[in-house]
Motif scaffolding. Structure first.
Motif, mmCIF file in Angstrom:
data_model
loop_
_atom_site.group_PDB
_atom_site.id
_atom_site.type_symbol
_atom_site.label_atom_id
_atom_site.label_comp_id
_atom_site.label_asym_id
_atom_site.label_seq_id
_atom_site.Cartn_x
_atom_site.Cartn_y
_atom_site.Cartn_z
ATOM 1 N N TYR A 1 -4.804 4.596 0.625
ATOM 2 C CA TYR A 1 -4.562 4.201 1.702
ATOM 3 C C TYR A 1 -5.232 3.781 2.948
ATOM 4 C CZ TYR A 1 -0.734 4.346 5.537
ATOM 5 O OH TYR A 1 -0.164 3.892 6.190
ATOM 6 N N ASN A 2 -5.244 2.777 3.291
ATOM 7 C CA ASN A 2 -5.809 1.880 4.656
ATOM 8 C C ASN A 2 -7.143 2.413 4.438
ATOM 9 O OD1 ASN A 2 -3.635 1.404 5.890
ATOM 10 N ND2 ASN A 2 -3.222 2.842 6.995
ATOM 11 N N ASN A 3 -8.219 2.117 3.301
ATOM 12 C CA ASN A 3 -9.529 2.293 3.297
ATOM 13 C C ASN A 3 -10.136 0.799 3.779
ATOM 14 O OD1 ASN A 3 -10.951 -0.052 0.908
ATOM 15 N ND2 ASN A 3 -8.507 1.444 -0.064
ATOM 16 N N ALA A 4 -11.015 1.357 4.822
ATOM 17 C CA ALA A 4 -11.648 0.110 5.408
ATOM 18 C C ALA A 4 -11.918 -1.322 4.219
ATOM 19 C CB ALA A 4 -13.063 0.196 5.792
ATOM 20 N N ALA A 5 -12.162 -1.490 2.314
ATOM 21 C CA ALA A 5 -12.670 -2.849 2.195
ATOM 22 C C ALA A 5 -11.313 -3.296 1.830
ATOM 23 C CB ALA A 5 -13.088 -1.819 1.067
ATOM 24 N N ASN A 6 -10.367 -3.280 2.005
ATOM 25 C CA ASN A 6 -9.081 -3.767 1.148
ATOM 26 C C ASN A 6 -6.978 -3.409 1.611
ATOM 27 O OD1 ASN A 6 -8.304 -1.856 -0.422
ATOM 28 N ND2 ASN A 6 -8.274 -2.759 -2.417
ATOM 29 N N GLU A 7 -7.876 -2.083 3.032
ATOM 30 C CA GLU A 7 -6.129 -1.744 3.556
ATOM 31 C C GLU A 7 -5.173 -0.819 2.456
ATOM 32 O OE1 GLU A 7 -2.329 -3.168 6.278
ATOM 33 O OE2 GLU A 7 -4.266 -4.389 5.450
ATOM 34 N N GLY A 8 -6.306 -0.345 1.102
ATOM 35 C CA GLY A 8 -5.700 0.149 0.729
ATOM 36 C C GLY A 8 -3.896 -0.742 -0.675
ATOM 37 N N ALA A 9 -5.119 -2.172 -0.404
ATOM 38 C CA ALA A 9 -3.564 -3.062 -1.178
ATOM 39 C C ALA A 9 -3.813 -2.945 -2.778
ATOM 40 C CB ALA A 9 -4.108 -4.804 -1.033
ATOM 41 N N ILE A 10 -2.126 -3.136 -2.848
ATOM 42 C CA ILE A 10 -2.205 -2.256 -4.991
ATOM 43 C C ILE A 10 -1.768 -3.339 -5.380
ATOM 44 C CG2 ILE A 10 -0.579 -1.074 -6.428
ATOM 45 C CD1 ILE A 10 0.384 0.964 -4.374
ATOM 46 N N PHE A 11 -2.615 -3.500 -6.547
ATOM 47 C CA PHE A 11 -3.267 -4.745 -7.506
ATOM 48 C C PHE A 11 -1.988 -4.190 -8.750
ATOM 49 C CE2 PHE A 11 -5.706 -5.661 -4.514
ATOM 50 C CZ PHE A 11 -5.620 -7.529 -4.027
ATOM 51 N N ILE A 12 -1.745 -4.770 -9.715
ATOM 52 C CA ILE A 12 -1.336 -4.640 -10.897
ATOM 53 C C ILE A 12 -1.873 -5.361 -11.979
ATOM 54 C CG2 ILE A 12 0.667 -4.319 -12.633
ATOM 55 C CD1 ILE A 12 1.533 -3.198 -10.032
ATOM 56 N N GLN A 13 -2.566 -4.293 -13.024
ATOM 57 C CA GLN A 13 -3.531 -5.104 -13.721
ATOM 58 C C GLN A 13 -2.872 -5.687 -15.000
ATOM 59 O OE1 GLN A 13 -7.538 -3.474 -15.113
ATOM 60 N NE2 GLN A 13 -7.507 -2.448 -13.354
ATOM 61 N N LEU A 14 -2.563 -6.631 -15.177
ATOM 62 C CA LEU A 14 -2.115 -7.045 -16.389
ATOM 63 C C LEU A 14 -2.944 -8.150 -17.193
ATOM 64 C CD1 LEU A 14 1.358 -8.646 -14.871
ATOM 65 C CD2 LEU A 14 1.202 -6.538 -16.029
ATOM 66 N N VAL A 15 -2.687 -8.346 -18.680
ATOM 67 C CA VAL A 15 -3.033 -9.652 -19.447
ATOM 68 C C VAL A 15 -2.163 -9.506 -20.920
ATOM 69 C CG1 VAL A 15 -4.503 -8.775 -21.923
ATOM 70 C CG2 VAL A 15 -5.519 -6.945 -20.191
ATOM 71 N N ASN A 16 -2.186 -11.198 -20.768
ATOM 72 C CA ASN A 16 -0.917 -11.316 -21.214
ATOM 73 C C ASN A 16 -1.186 -11.782 -22.976
ATOM 74 O OD1 ASN A 16 0.710 -13.417 -22.437
ATOM 75 N ND2 ASN A 16 0.173 -15.431 -21.149
ATOM 76 N N LYS A 57 0.767 -0.848 -0.339
ATOM 77 C CA LYS A 57 -0.271 0.079 -0.344
ATOM 78 C C LYS A 57 1.413 1.004 0.282
ATOM 79 C CE LYS A 57 -1.058 -0.196 5.138
ATOM 80 N NZ LYS A 57 -1.778 -0.636 5.989
ATOM 81 N N ALA A 58 0.001 2.477 -0.235
ATOM 82 C CA ALA A 58 1.127 3.329 -0.522
ATOM 83 C C ALA A 58 0.678 4.977 0.538
ATOM 84 C CB ALA A 58 1.410 4.115 -1.808
ATOM 85 N N TYR A 59 1.177 5.553 1.412
ATOM 86 C CA TYR A 59 0.570 6.842 1.543
ATOM 87 C C TYR A 59 1.365 8.260 0.947
ATOM 88 C CZ TYR A 59 5.022 6.189 4.151
ATOM 89 O OH TYR A 59 6.438 6.485 4.340
#
Length: 178
Positions: free
Chosen positions: A119-134, A82-84
């Motif tokens: 950052y730190n939102n209640a739904a997922n703590e602000g977890a960062i995902f990278i969207q990718l298509v192969n 997560k990033a602040y």
């Protein structure tokens, strides 16, 4: 508050690396995969069948369209990070230059935007995902710790006569849709 990165609680103690710049003049902080991840090739998931149907049939069968919608989607690779940042900043997620050339991986929307209130939102703590298509011809096995994207902190401007937004973020992807 400043700006920086933290490991989300789900991945604490799992030997993740915080994003870092690889050279002194690099703008982007490299993000790594938090776990092994299999990214299927678009060619393996009836991609050709869907394209053919869209091109050759006036009325594409509903089941083909439903399959296309279900199968032709980006995958979210977890980073465990997560990033602040300051309230007038965002983190822009971008592809690594080697992803399309060497591996056939792209960010389907070109970039991702991480707002400061993510950052730190209640739904997922602000977890960062990278969207990718192969778009390569074979599935790609992304290994834990493999660099999959980069993030660049940016300032933004607002319009002079803007009406102040009052909505409070309650979630992650798509949470600010009206």
């Amino acid at each position: 508050m400043g700006r920086g990165f933290e490991i989300i609680s789900k991945y604490q103690g799992q030997n993740l690396n915080l994003p870092q710049r690889q050279t002194k003049a690099a703008a982007g902080y490299d993000f790594e995969a938090a776990e092994d991840f299999l990214l299927p090739s678009i060619w393996k998931i009836n991609f050709v069948k869907v394209l053919w149907a869209l091109r050759h049939q006036e009325n594409v069968q509903e089941d083909v369209l439903k399959a296309a919608k279900a199968e032709l989607k980006p995958y979210l690779v977890p980073t465990g990070i997560k990033a602040y940042m300051e309230s007038d900043e965002y983190l822009m997620l971008a592809n690594r230059s080697s992803n399309p050339l060497k591996r056939g991986l792209i960010l389907p929307n070109g970039v991702g935007i991480i707002d400061s209130d993510y950052y730190n939102n209640a739904a997922n703590e602000g977890a960062i995902f990278i969207q990718l298509v192969n778009y390569g011809i074979t599935d790609i096995k992304i290994k834990k710790g493999e660099r999959i994207g980069q993030g660049i902190f940016m300032k933004y401007l607002t319009a002079d006569k803007e009406v102040n937004a009052s909505q409070v973020r309650t979630g992650g992807f798509g949470s600010t849709k009206m």
